[in-house]
Design a protein around this motif. Sequence first.
Motif, PDB file in Angstrom:
ATOM      1  N   LEU A  18       0.839  -1.211   0.000  1.00  0.00           N
ATOM      2  CA  LEU A  18       0.000   0.000   0.000  1.00  0.00           C
ATOM      3  C   LEU A  18       0.872   1.260   0.000  1.00  0.00           C
ATOM      4  O   LEU A  18       1.659   1.482   0.900  1.00  0.00           O
ATOM      5  CB  LEU A  18      -0.918   0.002   1.229  1.00  0.00           C
ATOM      6  CG  LEU A  18      -1.809   1.232   1.408  1.00  0.00           C
ATOM      7  CD1 LEU A  18      -2.769   1.387   0.237  1.00  0.00           C
ATOM      8  CD2 LEU A  18      -2.578   1.154   2.715  1.00  0.00           C
ATOM      9  N   THR A  19       0.720   2.060  -1.024  1.00  0.00           N
ATOM     10  CA  THR A  19       1.465   3.328  -1.115  1.00  0.00           C
ATOM     11  C   THR A  19       0.526   4.528  -1.201  1.00  0.00           C
ATOM     12  O   THR A  19       0.814   5.585  -0.649  1.00  0.00           O
ATOM     13  CB  THR A  19       2.390   3.329  -2.344  1.00  0.00           C
ATOM     14  OG1 THR A  19       1.622   3.031  -3.513  1.00  0.00           O
ATOM     15  CG2 THR A  19       3.511   2.303  -2.188  1.00  0.00           C
ATOM     16  N   ASP A  20      -0.591   4.392  -1.893  1.00  0.00           N
ATOM     17  CA  ASP A  20      -1.532   5.493  -2.098  1.00  0.00           C
ATOM     18  C   ASP A  20      -2.947   5.008  -1.766  1.00  0.00           C
ATOM     19  O   ASP A  20      -3.494   4.177  -2.481  1.00  0.00           O
ATOM     20  CB  ASP A  20      -1.472   5.972  -3.549  1.00  0.00           C
ATOM     21  CG  ASP A  20      -2.448   7.104  -3.833  1.00  0.00           C
ATOM     22  OD1 ASP A  20      -3.134   7.557  -2.891  1.00  0.00           O
ATOM     23  OD2 ASP A  20      -2.539   7.526  -5.000  1.00  0.00           O
ATOM     24  N   PRO A  21      -3.561   5.519  -0.683  1.00  0.00           N
ATOM     25  CA  PRO A  21      -4.903   5.056  -0.305  1.00  0.00           C
ATOM     26  C   PRO A  21      -5.983   5.396  -1.326  1.00  0.00           C
ATOM     27  O   PRO A  21      -7.099   4.883  -1.244  1.00  0.00           O
ATOM     28  CB  PRO A  21      -5.170   5.758   1.033  1.00  0.00           C
ATOM     29  CG  PRO A  21      -4.212   6.905   1.076  1.00  0.00           C
ATOM     30  CD  PRO A  21      -3.023   6.500   0.276  1.00  0.00           C
ATOM     31  N   HIS A  22      -5.656   6.218  -2.315  1.00  0.00           N
ATOM     32  CA  HIS A  22      -6.627   6.575  -3.363  1.00  0.00           C
ATOM     33  C   HIS A  22      -6.363   5.812  -4.668  1.00  0.00           C
ATOM     34  O   HIS A  22      -6.986   6.104  -5.691  1.00  0.00           O
ATOM     35  CB  HIS A  22      -6.568   8.084  -3.644  1.00  0.00           C
ATOM     36  CG  HIS A  22      -6.846   8.933  -2.441  1.00  0.00           C
ATOM     37  ND1 HIS A  22      -8.125   9.249  -2.022  1.00  0.00           N
ATOM     38  CD2 HIS A  22      -5.995   9.503  -1.548  1.00  0.00           C
ATOM     39  CE1 HIS A  22      -8.055   9.983  -0.936  1.00  0.00           C
ATOM     40  NE2 HIS A  22      -6.776  10.159  -0.625  1.00  0.00           N
ATOM     41  N   GLY A  23      -5.451   4.864  -4.636  1.00  0.00           N
ATOM     42  CA  GLY A  23      -4.982   4.231  -5.859  1.00  0.00           C
ATOM     43  C   GLY A  23      -5.788   3.031  -6.330  1.00  0.00           C
ATOM     44  O   GLY A  23      -6.889   2.745  -5.848  1.00  0.00           O
ATOM     45  N   ILE A  24      -5.199   2.319  -7.304  1.00  0.00           N
ATOM     46  CA  ILE A  24      -5.790   1.119  -7.892  1.00  0.00           C
ATOM     47  C   ILE A  24      -4.918  -0.072  -7.491  1.00  0.00           C
ATOM     48  O   ILE A  24      -3.695  -0.051  -7.696  1.00  0.00           O
ATOM     49  CB  ILE A  24      -5.847   1.207  -9.437  1.00  0.00           C
ATOM     50  CG1 ILE A  24      -6.699   2.398  -9.875  1.00  0.00           C
ATOM     51  CG2 ILE A  24      -6.395  -0.092 -10.030  1.00  0.00           C
ATOM     52  CD1 ILE A  24      -6.626   2.659 -11.384  1.00  0.00           C
ATOM     53  N   TYR A  25      -5.545  -1.100  -6.930  1.00  0.00           N
ATOM     54  CA  TYR A  25      -4.822  -2.282  -6.472  1.00  0.00           C
ATOM     55  C   TYR A  25      -5.464  -3.547  -7.040  1.00  0.00           C
ATOM     56  O   TYR A  25      -6.687  -3.602  -7.202  1.00  0.00           O
ATOM     57  CB  TYR A  25      -4.788  -2.344  -4.943  1.00  0.00           C
ATOM     58  CG  TYR A  25      -3.989  -1.201  -4.366  1.00  0.00           C
ATOM     59  CD1 TYR A  25      -2.624  -1.330  -4.132  1.00  0.00           C
ATOM     60  CD2 TYR A  25      -4.589   0.039  -4.101  1.00  0.00           C
ATOM     61  CE1 TYR A  25      -1.873  -0.263  -3.649  1.00  0.00           C
ATOM     62  CE2 TYR A  25      -3.850   1.108  -3.621  1.00  0.00           C
ATOM     63  CZ  TYR A  25      -2.489   0.955  -3.394  1.00  0.00           C
ATOM     64  OH  TYR A  25      -1.752   2.011  -2.932  1.00  0.00           O
TER      65      TYR A  25
END
Length: 310
Positions: A18-25
Amino acid sequence: MEFRHTTVLLHEMIDSVLTDPHGIYVDCTLGGGGHSLALSEKLAPDALLIGIDQDQEAIDAASARLKETACRHLFVRDNFSHMADILSSLDIDRVDGFIFDLGVSSHQLDDGERGFSYMNNGKLDMRMDQRNPLTAHEIVNTYSEEELSRVIWEYGEERWAKRIARFIVDFRKEKPIETTEDLVKVIKAAIPAHARRNGPHPAKRTFQAIRIEVNNELGILKDTMEVCVNHLKPGGRLGVITFQSLEDRIIKKAFREMERDCICPPDIPVCVCHHHRTVKSLGRPIKPSAEEIEENPRARSAVLRVVERV
């Protein structure tokens, strides 16, 4: 049967990827949704979580488990080896993180009807994707002695591979090997008594080998790792949990190759390949704590490797 799977290295994986809580995983091995649920709890409502699994039972279980999560999520029934096509179909070019938890799930092992386990009797199946035409039954009953020996040796690293293959072929001349229990009996008969006294269950390596052959588990790993790295944003991360040495060797080698700048032969004095590394490794491989192994003995052999796109 309810889908149960004990997630291994749960917090270590999420904290690493996890690097960006607004990202795509992308959770490439959704299973029961353990990693996805823990990740979704740290994601913002505008984030997107994609869960991929080839087992419909896993998709159903994870869908129910993640129903109330705040972030956006969607599930895809497919094999992660089709990652490029999956992302293209969703009109996604770059993602922030990929999660892989390789191997067979606790649910698949514990459900005797799936035929994965030497501890639970059931039909010889071992398909992670029940749409797959190749089953363990077909391998055990139709492969030649030479093919069986190769599979058991290469994918199970079983020292008695040739002898087990010969016993399987001799047994099936009388009648087909129909169940996991039948196969276990043949394997036990093939391995000398002194070799059965110590170490793991005598059928463990052969069952692993046949399962890997059914699902082509090793053949798809290297290319999939490269595809995932190519779809990572700079700073995005890829985490992979392996459970046996064959998988781990492939992942370790793939990551190492992607970490190298020059790939010219060592006897060339000046670099002519102009190759540049695409990832950097994040620290040493992570293994489960003693407490986790005590709570979940299946975690004993787990190894987590993480790389970051540069």
